[in-house]
Design a protein around this motif. Structure first.
Motif, PDB file in Angstrom:
ATOM      1  N   LYS A 187       0.833  -1.215   0.000  1.00  0.00           N
ATOM      2  CA  LYS A 187       0.000   0.000   0.000  1.00  0.00           C
ATOM      3  C   LYS A 187       0.860   1.255   0.000  1.00  0.00           C
ATOM      4  CE  LYS A 187      -4.243  -1.744   2.036  1.00  0.00           C
ATOM      5  NZ  LYS A 187      -5.227  -1.624   3.096  1.00  0.00           N
TER       6      LYS A 187
ATOM      7  N   GLN B 288       2.391   1.690  -3.454  1.00  0.00           N
ATOM      8  CA  GLN B 288       1.396   2.084  -4.448  1.00  0.00           C
ATOM      9  C   GLN B 288       1.079   3.573  -4.386  1.00  0.00           C
ATOM     10  OE1 GLN B 288      -1.728  -0.707  -3.490  1.00  0.00           O
ATOM     11  NE2 GLN B 288      -1.211  -2.026  -5.227  1.00  0.00           N
ATOM     12  N   LYS B 289       1.280   4.179  -3.240  1.00  0.00           N
ATOM     13  CA  LYS B 289       1.023   5.615  -3.090  1.00  0.00           C
ATOM     14  C   LYS B 289       2.089   6.468  -3.775  1.00  0.00           C
ATOM     15  CE  LYS B 289      -1.529   5.273   1.227  1.00  0.00           C
ATOM     16  NZ  LYS B 289      -1.530   5.576   2.659  1.00  0.00           N
TER      17      LYS B 289
END
Length: 121
Positions: free
Chosen positions: A12, A15-16
Motif C-alpha cells: 500500500k 502504491q502511493k
C-alpha cells in the motif's frame, strides 16, 4: 524477481508513490517517466540509492539489492536502445527481434543516448 516479499502494508505504501505503476508481493513496476528521470540523474553523477530516496522510496523496504539490480537493468537498456529501451514494452512487444533496418533518426537517437551515457561515466 526478488526472494524478498512485501507485506500488505508495504504494498500500500509503495502504491502511493507516483513513481510506481504496479506492485505485487514480489515485484515493483516503475513508471517510464521515473526510469527516464532516474537515468538523467544517474548520468549526472548521483548514486542509485540517493535517487530512490529523493523520489520518495524507503530503501529499507525496497532493499539495496533490488535498487542496484534495477539500476543495472535500466543502464543496460539505455546503453542499448536509449530512452526507448526504458519503456515498458511487455504489452506492446512480441519479443521478436527487429528484422527491419533502423531509420537514420533512430540510429542517431541511439548513438546520442550512448554518447550521453559514456560522457556521464
Amino acid at each position: 524477481m526478488s526472494k524478498i516479499t512485501f507485506s500488505a502494508k508495504e504494498i500500500k505504501a509503495l502504491q502511493k508513490n507516483p513513481n510506481v505503476q504496479r506492485v505485487s508481493e514480489k515485484s515493483i513496476t516503475y513508471t517510464d517517466a521515473y526510469k527516464n528521470r532516474f537515468m538523467d540523474e544517474y548520468l549526472a553523477g548521483k548514486r542509485p540509492r540517493q535517487i530512490f530516496m529523493e523520489n520518495g522510496f524507503d530503501v529499507d523496504v525496497i532493499g539495496i539489492k533490488r535498487i542496484e539490480q534495477s539500476a543495472c537493468r535500466w543502464k543496460k537498456a539505455y546503453e542499448t536502445n536509449g530512452l526507448i529501451g526504458l519503456t515498458d514494452s511487455r504489452k506492446t512487444s512480441s519479443g521478436r527481434t527487429l528484422k527491419r533496418e533502423l531509420t537514420p533518426s533512430e540510429v542517431i537517437e541511439r548513438q546520442n543516448a550512448r554518447i550521453k551515457l559514456l560522457e556521464g561515466q
